[in-house]
Scaffold this motif. Structure first.
Motif, short mmCIF file in Angstrom:
data_model
loop_
_atom_site.label_atom_id
_atom_site.label_comp_id
_atom_site.label_asym_id
_atom_site.label_seq_id
_atom_site.Cartn_x
_atom_site.Cartn_y
_atom_site.Cartn_z
N LYS A 298 0.88 -1.17 0.00
CA LYS A 298 0.00 0.00 0.00
C LYS A 298 0.91 1.22 0.00
CE LYS A 298 -1.90 -1.13 3.96
NZ LYS A 298 -2.80 -1.07 5.12
N SER A 302 -1.34 7.03 0.84
CA SER A 302 -2.73 6.65 1.16
C SER A 302 -2.89 6.37 2.65
CB SER A 302 -3.15 5.44 0.35
OG SER A 302 -2.39 4.29 0.72
N ASP A 325 -0.35 6.58 -6.04
CA ASP A 325 -1.37 5.95 -6.87
C ASP A 325 -1.79 6.82 -8.06
OD1 ASP A 325 -1.42 3.77 -5.21
OD2 ASP A 325 -2.98 4.60 -3.92
N HIS A 570 -3.10 -4.85 -4.61
CA HIS A 570 -3.15 -3.38 -4.55
C HIS A 570 -4.28 -2.84 -5.43
CE1 HIS A 570 -1.89 0.82 -4.90
NE2 HIS A 570 -1.98 0.66 -6.20
N THR A 571 -4.41 -3.40 -6.63
CA THR A 571 -5.45 -2.94 -7.56
C THR A 571 -6.84 -3.21 -7.01
OG1 THR A 571 -3.98 -3.28 -9.45
CG2 THR A 571 -6.34 -3.19 -9.90
N LYS A 574 -7.64 -0.78 -4.30
CA LYS A 574 -7.84 0.57 -4.82
C LYS A 574 -9.15 0.72 -5.58
CE LYS A 574 -5.75 3.89 -8.02
NZ LYS A 574 -4.76 4.06 -9.09
N GLU A 575 -9.52 -0.33 -6.34
CA GLU A 575 -10.64 -0.22 -7.27
C GLU A 575 -11.97 -0.69 -6.69
OE1 GLU A 575 -10.50 1.19 -10.18
OE2 GLU A 575 -8.34 1.52 -10.18
#
Length: 667
Positions: A298, A302, A325, A570-571, A574-575
């Motif tokens: 991460k 953030s 990011d 991570h994606t 985030k998404e």
């Protein structure tokens, strides 16, 4: 001392172009003039100037207005924001001097501050710190540290305060071998510990030399130097020596870990957060950011954003040097390490080991009689029940149930229910069920009553193989006269329901990787991550994460990194959001390292206020004969403490005894 700013400059704060100290001094004066102050203007200006430029602004401010800029800032600002801004206005050596003065002033000592600063600074920085302390407080630093500390901790601090660590890049192989041998003999090979050897070698040798010593030490001792330090030393002395080792290995990783721990869990260690962000902003903040992303998957940006607020947050984010990011931000080292982790997970052939094995010389009739005696008459012999049930394999427990019924015409489960209660009853009864019956019951309980325990549903369905899932379906149908799929459909909704139902079918592919298909799958989820349609995105992820084999998914996730420069976890974080995110992350973690996933779940079950006894019971019962020994090892590696120790600390009574018996020993 101003850092050299060039092609290798790794700070996040640089010299401001077209710098004009007169203009900046005037802007700060206006921002603090009248009622109130323009905090936004203050933070924008100070966090975008280098420390050298800030010193020029301070001098110019005094020359123009006859006032001390730091005094005015202290008057206008308050709290954490004030501490951060004022810290930025001091030269690094004077900032360190103030931090150490605060750490030894008054009642008690901030040992963590002393350790962090003195273990991480170069000889040149130590000398500047000592001089700044003398200049600022008209006192010598060493006597103040000596007067506030004791024992071997004090001795090592004094050694570090000399700033005489060797700096020769030429390393003698013979001396490396001798130092490793001396450390080994000073700790692992003798009764007690020769602390003086640890102090001399770790306090004086060069970074390059010590890195080779640590490698040689592992060859000699069969363990890392950190593990020996934890076993041989204690208290603040142990913490200091560990900090020295970690800084010699990698200063950027040391500070990344310190930053993570300052924001992890309940509350924020703001003094630590401020100290590191101020002191490293013109040295190696960009390296620390990358190490942070690599280690914790991460971004530092953030985590600061989610853990702080107000102008304090805005100033910290400026020091962070940008949003990791944001589009166009690339972390090749972090991506490379993430790729290698998947590579290791693909080739690793770790033998899974449980902590509970079939009992030798097992006689079901004898155990049935012991259990009957333990529950007969007034009172219950919980110790005998725990001893029998936790030290038999599940197959043996099923034989005991049959023997109990044959001898006494009674149902062992019913008798146990009437004799034990609370958390112990849940644990003992869980052990007496078959694994499929136990999982079916846990799923049913997760869906009963008001509210749903989504974490339990995810934990079970995301980690079981096809055979286990199929057995759970059969046990669920038999116990509750309803299919698991119908129950999940009526108790959950949306994409989360679709994910759970897909997992509950137990139809995951069981073959190896298909490279060409993995490329397609990686592109599919990569394109899904770019889509603004959240429904389509989740569907595309589900079609791959819930159906492909583990070996194939490992290859997919590696190719995903090549295509996006980000790890899939991570994606997802985030998404996506909510239960869908949690379910997909659980699948990814299970594919990467299932024991590590359960180790993290156990840690969270005992972290913070209160203990999640249900999660503790669920994991220890279900994994005790599969991989609990591996989970124990992952737990210790991740959290630097044993699972046994945490259970002992966070639970009590007979429940604790039973958990510790399942745990199978203290690491």
């Amino acid at each position: 001392m101003a850092p050299v700013q060039g092609s290798r400059y790794r700070g996040s704060i640089k010299d401001f172009p077209n710098f004009d100290p007169n203009h900046d001094a005037e802007a700060l004066y206006k921002a603090m003039k009248g009622i109130g102050s323009d905090k936004e203007a203050i933070l924008d200006l100070i966090t975008s100037r280098s420390n050298r430029q800030r010193q020029e602004i301070t001098q110019t401010y005094k020359m123009i207005y006859g006032k001390d800029l730091i005094d005015d800032l202290k008057y206008e600002l308050t709290g954490k924001f004030e501490r951060l801004i004022v810290g930025l206005m001091r030269p690094l050596a004077y900032f360190d001097a103030k931090e150490i003065k605060d750490s030894v002033a008054g009642i008690g000592t901030d040992e963590k501050c002393l350790i962090e600063i003195l273990a991480s600074r170069t000889n040149q920085q130590i000398h500047a710190l000592v001089a700044a302390y003398k200049d600022a407080y008209d006192r010598d630093l060493e006597p103040d540290v000596v007067g506030d500390t004791t024992g071997h901790f004090k001795k090592m601090l004094v050694v570090l305060l000399q700033g005489e660590r060797e700096e020769d890049d030429v390393v003698s192989e013979d001396l490396v071998e001798q130092d490793a041998k001396d450390l080994f003999e000073a700790g692992e090979q003798q009764w007690g510990t020769d602390e003086a050897q640890f102090i001399y070698i770790l306090g004086n040798r060069s970074r390059q030399h010590l890195q080779l010593v640590f490698d040689e030490y592992k060859n000699l001792a069969g363990k890392d130097i950190e593990e020996s330090i934890k076993n041989e030393l204690s208290g603040d002395f142990q913490k200091l020596m560990l900090a020295v080792v970690r800084c010699m290995r990698s200063t950027k990783e040391y500070f990344a870990t310190r930053l993570y721990k300052s924001m992890q869990g309940m509350g924020t260690a703001d003094h630590t957060l401020i100290r590191i962000m101020v002191s490293r902003s013109e040295l190696d903040m960009m390296d620390i950011r990358e190490a942070f992303r690599t280690k914790y998957e991460k971004s530092l940006y953030s985590m600061i954003k989610n853990d702080t607020s107000g102008e304090y947050k805005k100033a910290l984010l400026k020091l962070c040097g940008g949003d990791d990011d944001a589009a166009g931000e690339f972390f090749p080292e972090a991506a490379q390490v993430a790729y290698q982790r998947w590579e290791l997970s693909a080739v690793a052939r770790v033998e899974l080991k449980g902590t509970v094995l079939p009992a030798a010389d097992f006689v079901a009739d004898n155990d049935a009689k012991v259990l009957r005696k333990a529950m007969k008459g007034l009172g219950t012999d919980e110790d005998s029940i725990i001893s029998i049930v936790t030290q038999r394999s599940n197959e043996q427990r099923q034989e005991i149930r049959k023997a109990f019924k044959k001898h006494f015409g009674r149902d062992l489960m019913a008798d146990l229910k009437s004799e034990v209660s609370g958390t112990l009853a849940r644990l003992i009864l869980g052990l007496m069920m078959t694994p499929a019956q136990f999982d079916a019951k846990q799923l049913k309980k997760a869906m009963e009553g008001a509210g749903t325990d989504e974490k339990a549903l995810i934990e079970i369905l995301a980690t079981r193989n096809n055979q286990e899932i199929q057995a759970i379906n059969e046990a669920f149908q038999e116990a509750y006269n309803k299919s698991l799929e119908d129950s999940l459909s009526s108790d959950t909704s949306g994409h989360f329901k679709r994910i759970l139902v897909s997992l509950a079918l137990g139809n995951r592919d069981e073959g190896g990787e298909d490279f060409s298909k993995a490329l397609e799958d990686a592109k599919e989820i990569s394109d899904a991550g770019d889509s603004s349609d959240s429904s389509s995105k989740e569907t595309r992820f589900m079609s791959i994460l819930c159906t492909r084999s583990y070996p194939h998914l490992r290859r997919v996730f590696q190719e995903f990194i090549k295509q996006t420069n980000h790890d899939v976890e991570h994606t997802i974080k985030k998404e996506m959001s909510g239960d869908v995110k949690d379910a997909f992350v659980a699948i990814v973690k299970s594919v990467r390292n299932k024991p590590a996933f359960f180790a993290e779940r156990l840690y969270k079950a005992m972290k913070g206020a209160g203990t999640d006894e249900k999660a503790l019971t669920r994991i220890l019962v279900s994994r005790s004969e599969i991989d609990l020994l591996n989970i124990r090892q992952e737990f210790k590696e991740a959290h630097e403490k044993s699972l046994h120790h945490c259970i002992e600390k966070e639970t009590s009574g007979d429940f604790r005894k039973a958990l510790l018996a399942l745990c199978g020993g203290d690491d």
